[in-house]
Design a protein around this motif. Structure first.
Motif, mmCIF file in Angstrom:
data_model
loop_
_atom_site.group_PDB
_atom_site.id
_atom_site.type_symbol
_atom_site.label_atom_id
_atom_site.label_comp_id
_atom_site.label_asym_id
_atom_site.label_seq_id
_atom_site.Cartn_x
_atom_site.Cartn_y
_atom_site.Cartn_z
ATOM 1 N N GLY B 36 3.854 14.079 -27.473
ATOM 2 C CA GLY B 36 3.895 14.662 -26.128
ATOM 3 C C GLY B 36 5.101 15.558 -25.994
ATOM 4 O O GLY B 36 6.059 15.444 -26.758
ATOM 5 N N ALA B 40 7.001 14.039 -20.992
ATOM 6 C CA ALA B 40 5.588 13.618 -20.870
ATOM 7 C C ALA B 40 5.471 12.137 -20.513
ATOM 8 O O ALA B 40 4.455 11.698 -19.976
ATOM 9 N N GLU B 221 0.310 13.778 -21.800
ATOM 10 C CA GLU B 221 0.596 15.018 -21.068
ATOM 11 C C GLU B 221 0.847 14.641 -19.605
ATOM 12 O O GLU B 221 -0.028 14.073 -18.956
ATOM 13 N N THR B 249 -2.782 20.140 -24.750
ATOM 14 C CA THR B 249 -1.674 20.227 -23.783
ATOM 15 C C THR B 249 -1.564 21.604 -23.139
ATOM 16 O O THR B 249 -0.739 21.820 -22.260
#
Lengths: 289, 251
Positions: B36, B40, B221, B249
């Protein structure tokens, strides 16, 4: 659970004995006691001091330094680990937070015990060597014995044991602060401020209305809180014993009767319990980021 | 068999939602890449998984046992490195690890051998007796990884891991490591996974590293898990994990 706490206490002692501040604390405490005794011995005076009087002065100075360091150790115990980020690492280990907290609390008790023993052993040894422990006599009528040396010695040993309670309460006050404050620097600063004058200020603000609104008993608690938070132990019963023997005025309400003694023991225990329970509740609920 | 399962895990900091209904699944033997962007929610998840913070809703289960009620038993076989590794700077690297081993109940006579093995594995045995305050960032990182790996190095006979293979959570383990260090750590993780059946959950920014190391990945995300599955499933139709990650993402 006890075995696990014992294991944690051993870890705490392992860390403590590798920290310079511990040796500074013990060194300064010893210096305060020995310095007072030696200064009294070699200061010219017309009235030679009794050994018990010198011991009382020396131990008050020693306990004032010890109390400050116990307060600092207490206020650093969790806050320093939070500041350094080590607490995360410690909390990943398979322990309950309460177990970690109790181990810290026991270590503070052990520090108080070590410093108290040092003060007492060095004080007793030096005073015995330089003065001896004679009878406490009337300054005017030398033949009038207030208290025999043997009795005074016995009471002194008792009072040395009793002083541990307020010292532990002081350490727990620091531990309580360290659960509230994440920055070690701020925790020590606040603890030191309490030691220097904040404790007096809080009690001055609250003791008058409280004694008026409630009763004298609450006032007693507040006085002890001031003593605990400031580390000035002079008004606690242990030191008043000698004052009483020497004919000095005992602090308000601090009597040597049974109720007075029980209160003297009870009040620091109540504060120590309050600080540790509140500290534990805060610590258990804390997010460790 | 699932080692770790989270059910609708949510956590806010004030009004800021950090995690939203996170449902992770890590099976025994996985090397799970937890991916991430910054912010995130990866580190928040790891803090929740290690019990450093509490979720506002949802559950965390290790071998079907809820973490909230079984933390002590679970933490016997779980090791973790969160964020920047920190230690008692006045102690040596060896003493820091010694403390952690003692806290885990490993007997003294077993600790010396275990520490040597651990320090050798992460490549800091030569500096093990120096104070941590003299360590470089890379060495601290290696020591941090060593601290997390303790459950994987404890011989089963010692019994402190309750007979379960270790589950190791590493938050950005390659931070501060040079390329040689990154390769060494990758090989170490693979070795422990293969030889000692250790399961890993590794959060990382290095997608190429995750691609080389992990068999399963999850992409987070804005506090939500957008995809989770085997490396092949997540990369389906993409030439690299980086392009798959960009697709999920919007990077």
């Amino acid at each position: 659970m006890l075995k696990r706490i014992y294991r944690l206490v051993k870890v705490e002692l392992f860390k403590l004995l590798r920290q310079r501040i511990f040796y500074i604390a013990t060194g300064l405490t010893v210096l305060a006691v020995a310095g007072t005794i030696l200064a009294d011995k070699y200061t010219p005076t017309d009235n030679p001091l009794n050994g018990f009087t010198v011991l009382s002065k020396a131990t008050i100075n020693g306990f004032a330094i010890a109390a400050l360091f116990i307060l600092i150790f207490g206020s650093l115990s969790l806050s320093s680990e939070t500041t350094a980020g080590v607490l995360k690492m410690v909390l990943i280990a398979p322990y309950r937070r309460s177990e970690l907290f109790f181990a810290k609390a026991i270590t503070i008790k052990l520090i108080a015990l070590i410093l108290t023993a040092l003060i007492e052993l060095i004080g007793l040894a030096l005073v015995w060597y330089l003065y001896g422990f004679g009878d406490i006599v009337d300054p005017t009528f030398k033949d009038y014995v207030h208290l025999s040396g043997a009795e005074a010695f016995r009471y002194t040993v008792y009072t040395f044991i009793i002083v541990l309670l307020p010292l532990v309460a002081i350490g727990f006050f620091g531990l309580f602060l360290s659960t509230l404050i994440e920055s070690a620097g701020i925790a020590v600063a606040i603890a030191t401020l309490f030691y220097l004058f904040l404790g007096y200020l809080v009690v001055t603000l609250f003791s008058q209305p409280s004694s008026f609104l409630f009763n004298y008993y609450l006032d007693w608690y507040l006085i002890t809180l001031r003593d605990i938070s400031t580390g000035v132990l002079g008004e606690i019963w242990r030191f008043r014993v000698l004052d009483e023997w020497l004919g000095l005025e005992t602090a308000k309400g601090q009597t040597l009767d049974y109720a007075g003694v029980v209160k003297s023991l009870l009040v620091p225990v109540v504060w120590a319990t309050l600080f540790s329970v509140t500290g534990l509740v805060v610590f258990k609920r804390k997010d460790v980021i | 068999m699932l080692v770790l399962k989270t059910e609708n895990l949510s956590r806010r900091f004030g009004k800021l939602p950090a995690l939203d209904n996170l449902s992770l699944e890590v099976a025994a033997g996985d090397i799970y890449g937890f991916l991430g962007l910054n912010g995130a929610g990866k580190t928040t998840t790891i803090r929740l998984l290690l019990g450093l913070i509490r979720p506002q809703s949802g559950r965390i289960l290790y071998y079907d046992q809820p973490l909230a009620e079984n933390r002590l038993a679970i933490m016997n076989y779980v090791g973790g490195l969160v964020d920047v590794p920190t230690f008692y700077s006045y102690l040596s690297g060896r003493d820091n690890l010694y403390i952690l081993c003692r806290m885990r109940g490993i007997p003294n006579d077993k600790i010396t051998g275990l520490l040597n093995e651990l320090l050798e594995a992460v490549g800091i045995i030569k500096r093990a007796d120096d104070k941590v305050r003299t360590y470089s960032q890379g060495m601290r990182q290696r020591l941090g990884i060593a601290s997390a790996l303790i459950p994987a190095f404890v011989p089963t006979a010692v019994g402190t891991t309750a007979g379960k293979p270790a589950f190791i959570i590493l938050d950005e383990p390659t931070n501060g490591l040079d390329p040689k260090g990154i390769i060494e750590m990758r090989n170490l993780i693979k070795r422990l996974n293969k030889e000692r059946n250790a399961t890993f959950l590794i959060s990382t920014h290095l997608l190429s590293e995750a691609e080389k190391l992990c068999n399963k990945v999850g992409i987070l995300e804005s506090g939500k898990l957008v995809v989770q599955g085997s490396l092949q499933e997540v990369m389906k139709g993409k030439e690299s994990l980086e392009s798959a990650f960009g697709g999920f993402t919007g990077m």
